[in-house]
Design an enzyme around this catalytic site. Structure first.
Site, PDB file in Angstrom:
ATOM      1  N   PHE A 125      -3.992 -11.168 -19.087  1.00 18.52           N
ATOM      2  CA  PHE A 125      -3.370  -9.974 -19.318  1.00 18.52           C
ATOM      3  C   PHE A 125      -2.405 -10.192 -20.752  1.00 18.52           C
ATOM      4  CE2 PHE A 125      -3.068  -7.363 -14.951  1.00 18.52           C
ATOM      5  CZ  PHE A 125      -4.561  -7.177 -15.298  1.00 18.52           C
ATOM      6  N   THR A 186      -4.493 -13.127 -12.711  1.00 18.44           N
ATOM      7  CA  THR A 186      -3.190 -12.998 -12.331  1.00 18.44           C
ATOM      8  C   THR A 186      -2.860 -13.388 -10.911  1.00 18.44           C
ATOM      9  OG1 THR A 186      -2.760 -11.165 -14.179  1.00 18.44           O
ATOM     10  CG2 THR A 186      -1.068 -11.218 -12.346  1.00 18.44           C
ATOM     11  N   LYS A 221      -9.852   0.185 -10.482  1.00 17.52           N
ATOM     12  CA  LYS A 221     -11.132  -0.742 -10.746  1.00 17.52           C
ATOM     13  C   LYS A 221     -10.961  -1.821  -9.809  1.00 17.52           C
ATOM     14  CE  LYS A 221     -12.825  -3.139 -14.593  1.00 17.52           C
ATOM     15  NZ  LYS A 221     -12.823  -3.407 -16.484  1.00 17.52           N
TER      16      LYS A 221
END
Length: 369
Positions: A125, A186, A221
């Protein structure tokens, strides 16, 4: 689509002095940065003709000229959504964007698997944060549906609160929002796909959406690595909410399709052609569980045939990204021409009439490419 006469990752004047082989030998993240720069400078090819009427698609109240979108991950910081739309994508999804800027994981973190047309990333990210992305989007006109993919900062004390901030920030700018809980890069993020955590997440995200001035469609998602029991639980949660739809799927942590190939053992999520069969089966299995709830299919699309198969498995619209690394930007035009031809060959008038006509085969593992 009229394209400059070059056929590597991008066919742009800025890169005319670089051969296809040289581009693919460049560090993958460097090549990606060059691509974004070229697009930002206005050097991208533009679609020269309207899309065929057979491709017009309705998605959550959005009117798309065609069902083919650019997936999240390509334009993380909303630097080039307008050039991408002008190339001919029916939707452009930017991000993933987190509330605060973050640099992501250490480099190198993006790897090609050349022999399989796959990509492994562990970007983490990396993005410039809400403020920078909002500033770019607030006065921008994008001639396609604009999606904003929202995520959580790696060091956040409360991931759910970060998603709520994303909804508050972008609900009035985006044509749709994507809640990305499926990145493998993450730590702890995929835990939000669990039953109790997902209930809290969707409850707070959709409550924030309800307080916005505009009712923006929200998609969730999910990962392709979920088993059918997990899909059952996710579907039960979703069907109890007014979530608009799903995006199936993100990258996979599995490596069975690329075992033994260079870079296959790199940590991160695998995308590109090796992901196609797994992601498409999960798509079909999800379709069977969520009825007519809209689904955007993503994962491994690399040809007109694979695009059609994704729709036949149950996707209302599709997205791609990794295949452009190997197939060039004219892949978009080839896919749209192939889908138009498929509609006509079946004696139909619109691509929607082909959606889901092989869902059962894909869900049962009886279909693959």
């Amino acid at each position: 689509m009229i394209l400059a006469p070059l056929s590597p990752l991008l066919r742009l004047p800025l890169l005319q002095g670089v051969s296809q082989q040289a581009l693919l030998q460049m560090d993958a993240e460097t090549a990606h940065g060059a691509t974004i720069t070229a697009l930002r400078l206005g050097l991208a090819p533009q679609q020269s003709h309207p899309d065929a009427p057979e491709l017009r698609t309705a998605l959550c109240g959005l009117d798309l000229a065609n069902p083919v979108g650019m997936a999240a991950g390509f334009d993380k910081n909303a630097e080039v959504p307008r050039p991408l739309a002008q190339m001919g994508f029916g939707m452009v999804e930017i991000g993933t964007v987190t509330p605060r800027p973050q640099s992501g994981n250490p480099k190198p973190r993006l790897f090609r698997i050349m022999g399989a047309h796959g990509v492994v990333n562990r970007m983490g990210f990396n993005n410039q944060g809400h403020d920078a992305v909002f500033a770019r989007l607030k006065d921008l006109r994008v001639p396609a549906a604009l999606g904003v993919n929202i995520g959580a900062n790696k060091d956040s004390d409360d991931f759910v609160a970060d998603y709520v901030l994303g909804v508050r920030r972008f609900a009035e700018l985006a044509d749709y929002l994507t809640v990305n809980v499926s990145s493998p890069n993450t730590p702890g993020l995929r835990n939000l796909q669990g039953d109790e955590a997902l209930r809290r997440l969707l409850g707070e995200v959709l409550s924030a959406r309800a307080r916005a001035k505009t009712r923006v469609p929200v998609f969730l998602k999910i990962a392709p690595d979920l088993d059918e029991t997990a899909l059952d639980a996710i579907a039960a949660v979703i069907l109890a909410t007014d979530l608009d739809g799903l995006i199936v799927s993100n990258t996979t942590i599995a490596r069975d399709t690329v075992a033994g190939l260079p870079n296959a053992s790199e940590a991160g999520g695998l995308s590109g052609r090796p992901l196609f069969n797994l992601s498409t089966r999960r798509l079909a299995q999800t379709r069977l569980r969520v009825g007519d709830r809209p689904i955007i299919g993503v994962g491994g699309i690399h040809s007109p045939q694979s695009a059609l198969a994704k729709l036949q498995a149950g996707a209302n619209a599709i997205q791609l990204y990794s295949a452009l690394v190997f197939g060039g930007l004219d892949l978009l035009d080839r896919i749209k021409r192939g889908l138009t031809a498929a509609v006509r060959a079946e004696g139909k008038t619109n691509i929607a009439q082909l959606v889901g006509n092989r869902t059962a085969d894909w869900a049962a593992g009886k279909a693959q490419l």
